[in-house]
Enzyme design. Structure first.
Site, PDB file in Angstrom:
ATOM      1  N   PRO A 249       0.840  -1.212   0.000  1.00 50.99           N
ATOM      2  CG  PRO A 249       0.005  -0.999   2.176  1.00 50.99           C
ATOM      3  CD  PRO A 249       0.772  -1.932   1.290  1.00 50.99           C
ATOM      4  CG  ASP A 423       4.608  -1.293   3.314  1.00 53.13           C
ATOM      5  OD1 ASP A 423       3.397  -1.164   3.578  1.00 53.13           O
ATOM      6  OD2 ASP A 423       5.151  -2.399   3.136  1.00 53.13           O
ATOM      7  CG  HIS A 424      -0.332   3.899   5.099  1.00 57.07           C
ATOM      8  ND1 HIS A 424       0.105   4.317   6.328  1.00 57.07           N
ATOM      9  CD2 HIS A 424      -1.401   4.682   4.808  1.00 57.07           C
ATOM     10  CE1 HIS A 424      -0.640   5.307   6.769  1.00 57.07           C
ATOM     11  NE2 HIS A 424      -1.571   5.552   5.859  1.00 57.07           N
ATOM     12  NE  ARG A 425       2.368  -4.027   3.704  1.00 63.47           N
ATOM     13  CZ  ARG A 425       2.955  -5.050   3.081  1.00 63.47           C
ATOM     14  NH1 ARG A 425       2.375  -6.242   3.066  1.00 63.47           N
ATOM     15  NH2 ARG A 425       4.109  -4.885   2.479  1.00 63.47           N
ATOM     16  CB  ILE A 427       5.970   4.266   7.412  1.00 62.68           C
ATOM     17  CG1 ILE A 427       7.288   3.507   7.594  1.00 62.68           C
ATOM     18  CG2 ILE A 427       6.178   5.754   7.605  1.00 62.68           C
ATOM     19  CD1 ILE A 427       8.268   3.688   6.469  1.00 62.68           C
TER      20      ILE A 427
END
Length: 451
Positions: A249, A423-425, A427
């Site tokens: 993501p 990576d929004h998972r 950060i």
């Protein structure tokens, strides 16, 4: 009678085996020391293996499609008047060497060239060197080869990266050998819903997307066309980019750094170091600043492994290099231990090797964080794709002079656009904004690097 020596494969980095995709000499050819003998290909890149001695080829011990590793015998050579000191004498009687095996033994994943005839000019390559920045490869994923269909190690690794069970893939090569194109076709069918129910556990997400099939168009009926095959690098990187974009993501944070003073310093350093031949680029400063930012924000120097975040205690920085065959990412190892001048020299050397197709696989592995710079071309902002298993990548566009308010008046300042994809998972947006702002602050006042 002249001595007959065996020419063997030298150190090829962290790969135990690579596949031969091209023979560059034939029995009877006269070769020079450091002349290329064969071309091998790993899942990361192709490279030429040079001769350790000069002489006449007596017998080829390999053929296209064979897999070789360090120490494998390539050919027997009747040594020249001054044989190489490192050559090992072989048995004096060597067979006259039959022609190499037919092309059916070659891996269909990449078009393999036929063995070069005796009259063909030999292809030259630079001498093997001990690279200053080799990196350790990531460990291979543990997967048993039992009952798997016929496929090369590079294809098996490629399938593991995409989460594809090779037992579900129909091979199109000789003896139903599975190629990378077969794996790609399977993934495309899965994305279109055609193989969703057959996907193995742990397969790449996307089998249930139920997207429309790729349109089939006869482009020739609209006008003249020319079909151009993709390079090996684009075929490999394309599949990796597709996986990364679908599975990670992405979010991009944009910032602008005032590099007015830093650019003046860069120009001054180049004037002072004209005799050294080292040209300081903005990339060297960026690498130094990124390392400082990674130390302050360690979650950016990490990789996601299931439910665990692997925080790294080393700082290997990759940078995108544009080559005639496609994009590659050489890695500067232990960038935290190197100064700006050393970083400038190493990035220049690696970029040159990338353009010449001379990078070893080890020089493109082990990266913690990547930088993709379009500064020499243009653009304002863009969204770089994260290079898995990293969790962030910095995109840099062309700097421009802009009016900046200093509290009393607008001043012309040189501003550098920074595009940080993360990576929004791993950060969140606030952390990314802080990282980018801190990085911009370091570039604006480089003295803060020492703090």
């Amino acid at each position: 009678m002249s001595d007959v020596i065996e020419v063997k494969v030298p150190d090829i980095g962290d790969f135990s085996e690579v596949e031969i995709i091209e023979l560059l000499v034939a029995p009877g050819d006269t070769v020079k020391a450091e002349q290329s003998l064969i071309t091998v290909e790993s899942d990361k890149a192709s490279m030429e293996i040079p001769s350790s001695a000069a002489g006449v080829v007596k017998a080829l011990k390999v053929k296209v499609g064979d897999k070789v590793g360090e120490g494998s015998v390539i050919l027997e050579l009747e040594a020249a008047a001054e044989p190489a000191a490192a050559a090992k004498p072989a048995e004096p009687a060597a067979p006259a060497a039959p022609a190499p095996a037919p092309a059916a033994a070659a891996q269909p994943a990449a078009p393999a060239a036929a063995p070069a005839p005796a009259a063909a000019p030999a292809v030259m390559a630079s001498a093997p060197v001990e690279h200053t920045s080799p990196t350790a490869s990531y460990p291979e994923v543990d997967a048993s080869a039992k009952n798997l269909p016929h496929a090369s190690p590079s294809v098996r690794k490629f399938a593991r990266e995409l989460g594809v069970d090779l037992r579900l893939v129909q091979g199109s090569g000789a003896k139903q050998r599975i190629t990378q194109d077969d794996v790609r076709s399977y993934v495309k069918q899965a994305l279109a819903g055609g193989a969703g129910t057959a996907a193995a556990p742990g397969a790449a997400a996307g089998g249930g997307l139920n997207v429309l099939a790729w349109p089939k168009v006869d482009f020739a009926k609209f006008g003249p066309i020319q079909a151009k095959p993709l390079s090996r690098i684009k075929k490999i990187s394309g599949a990796n980019l597709h996986r990364n974009w679908v599975m990670i993501p992405h979010v991009t944070n944009n910032e602008a750094a005032d590099i007015t003073e830093l650019e003046a310093l860069r120009v001054q350093l180049n004037k002072e170091n004209q005799k050294s031949g080292i040209k300081v680029t903005m990339l060297a400063f960026l690498i130094k600043a990124v390392v400082a930012a990674l130390k302050k924000f360690p979650e950016f120097n990490a990789s996601l492994d299931g439910d665990e975040l692997i925080l790294k205690q080393y700082y290997h920085i990759g940078f995108a290099a544009d080559t005639p065959n496609g994009l590659v990412v050489p890695v500067i190892r232990d960038a935290d231990r190197k100064g700006v001048l050393e970083l400038a020299a190493e990035t220049s050397e690696l970029a040159g090797q990338a353009r010449d197709g001379k990078l070893s696989p080890a020089q493109m592995q082990g990266g913690c964080f990547s930088i993709s710079s379009l500064g020499g071309i243009g653009g304002t902002t863009f969204t770089p794709i994260i290079n898995a298993p990293e969790v962030a990548i910095l995109g840099v566009s062309r700097s421009t002079h802009q009016p900046v308010w200093d509290g009393q008046a607008f001043q012309p300042r040189l501003m550098l656009p920074l595009s940080l994809s993360y990576d929004h998972r791993v950060i969140d947006g606030a952390a990314a904004a802080r990282f980018n702002a801190y990085l911009a602050g370091l570039l604006a006042d480089f003295r803060r690097i020492i703090l």
